[in-house]
Design a protein around this motif. Structure first.
Motif, PDB file in Angstrom:
ATOM      1  N   GLN A  33       0.903  -1.598   0.132  1.00  0.00           N
ATOM      2  CA  GLN A  33       0.150   0.218  -0.021  1.00  0.00           C
ATOM      3  C   GLN A  33       1.502   1.268   0.037  1.00  0.00           C
ATOM      4  N   TYR A  34       0.198   2.429  -1.104  1.00  0.00           N
ATOM      5  CA  TYR A  34       1.004   3.745  -0.586  1.00  0.00           C
ATOM      6  C   TYR A  34       0.013   4.459  -0.883  1.00  0.00           C
ATOM      7  N   ARG A  35       0.468   6.117   0.398  1.00  0.00           N
ATOM      8  CA  ARG A  35      -0.680   7.168   0.673  1.00  0.00           C
ATOM      9  C   ARG A  35       0.196   7.800  -0.585  1.00  0.00           C
ATOM     10  N   PRO A  36      -0.110   8.673  -1.320  1.00  0.00           N
ATOM     11  CA  PRO A  36       0.389   9.787  -2.186  1.00  0.00           C
ATOM     12  C   PRO A  36       0.205  10.564  -1.167  1.00  0.00           C
ATOM     13  N   LYS A  37       1.579  12.377  -0.851  1.00  0.00           N
ATOM     14  CA  LYS A  37       1.476  13.219  -0.020  1.00  0.00           C
ATOM     15  C   LYS A  37       1.999  13.998  -0.267  1.00  0.00           C
ATOM     16  N   PRO A  50      -6.782  16.777   3.011  1.00  0.00           N
ATOM     17  CA  PRO A  50      -8.102  15.957   2.432  1.00  0.00           C
ATOM     18  C   PRO A  50      -8.392  15.951   0.999  1.00  0.00           C
ATOM     19  N   LYS A  51      -6.951  15.210   0.396  1.00  0.00           N
ATOM     20  CA  LYS A  51      -7.004  14.952  -0.589  1.00  0.00           C
ATOM     21  C   LYS A  51      -5.948  13.435  -1.122  1.00  0.00           C
ATOM     22  N   ALA A  52      -5.911  13.001  -0.016  1.00  0.00           N
ATOM     23  CA  ALA A  52      -5.292  11.941   0.317  1.00  0.00           C
ATOM     24  C   ALA A  52      -5.625  10.504  -0.443  1.00  0.00           C
ATOM     25  N   PHE A  53      -5.543   9.735  -0.805  1.00  0.00           N
ATOM     26  CA  PHE A  53      -5.852   8.579  -1.456  1.00  0.00           C
ATOM     27  C   PHE A  53      -4.547   7.633  -0.873  1.00  0.00           C
ATOM     28  N   LEU A  54      -5.443   5.985  -1.267  1.00  0.00           N
ATOM     29  CA  LEU A  54      -4.059   4.466  -0.446  1.00  0.00           C
ATOM     30  C   LEU A  54      -4.755   3.409  -2.179  1.00  0.00           C
ATOM     31  N   TYR A 111       3.933   7.761  -9.509  1.00  0.00           N
ATOM     32  CA  TYR A 111       3.521   7.976 -10.570  1.00  0.00           C
ATOM     33  C   TYR A 111       2.235   8.503  -9.943  1.00  0.00           C
ATOM     34  N   ALA A 112       1.192   8.075  -8.891  1.00  0.00           N
ATOM     35  CA  ALA A 112       0.376   8.504  -8.388  1.00  0.00           C
ATOM     36  C   ALA A 112       0.030   9.605  -7.406  1.00  0.00           C
ATOM     37  N   LYS A 113       1.845  10.071  -6.688  1.00  0.00           N
ATOM     38  CA  LYS A 113       2.277  10.900  -6.355  1.00  0.00           C
ATOM     39  C   LYS A 113       2.545  12.323  -6.517  1.00  0.00           C
ATOM     40  N   ASP A 114       3.084  12.091  -8.369  1.00  0.00           N
ATOM     41  CA  ASP A 114       3.641  13.105  -9.165  1.00  0.00           C
ATOM     42  C   ASP A 114       1.904  13.518  -9.233  1.00  0.00           C
TER      43      ASP A 114
END
Length: 204
Positions: A33-37, A50-54, A111-114
């Motif tokens: 699992q990874y949560r872009p921040k 508020p725009k965090a996702f996993l 890619y998700a983080k960027d």
């Protein structure tokens, strides 16, 4: 090189890259699992962003020759609409197809983080929690407790009270048999008629 050897090498690389990174979590040797921040002060599971996702990525037995399984079904994403989730997964799937046959877990997470802002541009938080008070109000009607009417005692006149007092003993209780029928008086009422008809019967 076999799929298992590729996975072993990628697993070692992921553990080295994300060591000490609270946004990364290894669920198993083949599931992550990874949560872009944006801010490094925000840790996985916090609600400050508020725009965090996993994102969850699971390897199949033949990965990376076959695509990994992508998922956003984690409870952390419960405020994200299905449309936004599907949009994010569709964009990640494009990256999967572009990197098929190579180690891509790190690439997908980065890619998700960027592109986090772009992924969540249409995000409107959903309040998925149901108020317990509302459930109770629906299932249990709010009815006022019914008050039992006290039976009013019969009001006695002074004469009736005096008569009742004459019948009671020193404890204020009525004596046993106070309301019994006076058998002697009851019989005496029918004594004369009975004697009269008996005498008539003897004459015939």
């Amino acid at each position: 090189m076999s799929a298992n050897e590729d996975q072993e090498m990628e697993l070692e690389a992921l553990r080295s890259i994300y060591e000490g990174d609270e946004s990364f979590r290894e669920l198993s040797p083949v599931s992550f699992q990874y949560r872009p921040k944006i801010s490094h002060s925000l840790q996985i599971g916090e609600n400050g962003d508020p725009k965090a996702f996993l994102i969850e990525i699971s390897w199949t037995e033949t990965y990376p020759q076959t695509p990994p399984i992508l998922s956003m079904n984690a409870f952390f994403n419960n405020t994200i609409s299905s449309a936004v989730k599907q949009s994010i997964l569709a964009k990640l799937q494009e990256a999967v197809e572009a990197n098929l046959g190579t180690a891509m877990t790190y690439t997908l997470f980065e890619y998700a983080k960027d592109n986090k802002e772009q992924f969540m541009e249409n995000h409107n938080p959903i309040n998925s929690a149901t108020s317990i008070s509302n459930i109770i109000s629906i299932e249990t009607p709010n009815t006022a407790p019914s008050s039992k009417k006290k039976d009013k005692k019969e009001q006695l006149s002074k004469a009736q009270k005096r008569k009742l007092a004459d019948k009671t003993d020193h404890k204020g209780e009525l004596p046993r048999g106070w309301n019994w029928v006076d058998v002697v008086k009851h019989v005496s009422i029918f004594e004369i008629p009975f004697t009269f008809f008996s005498s008539l019967h003897s004459q015939f």
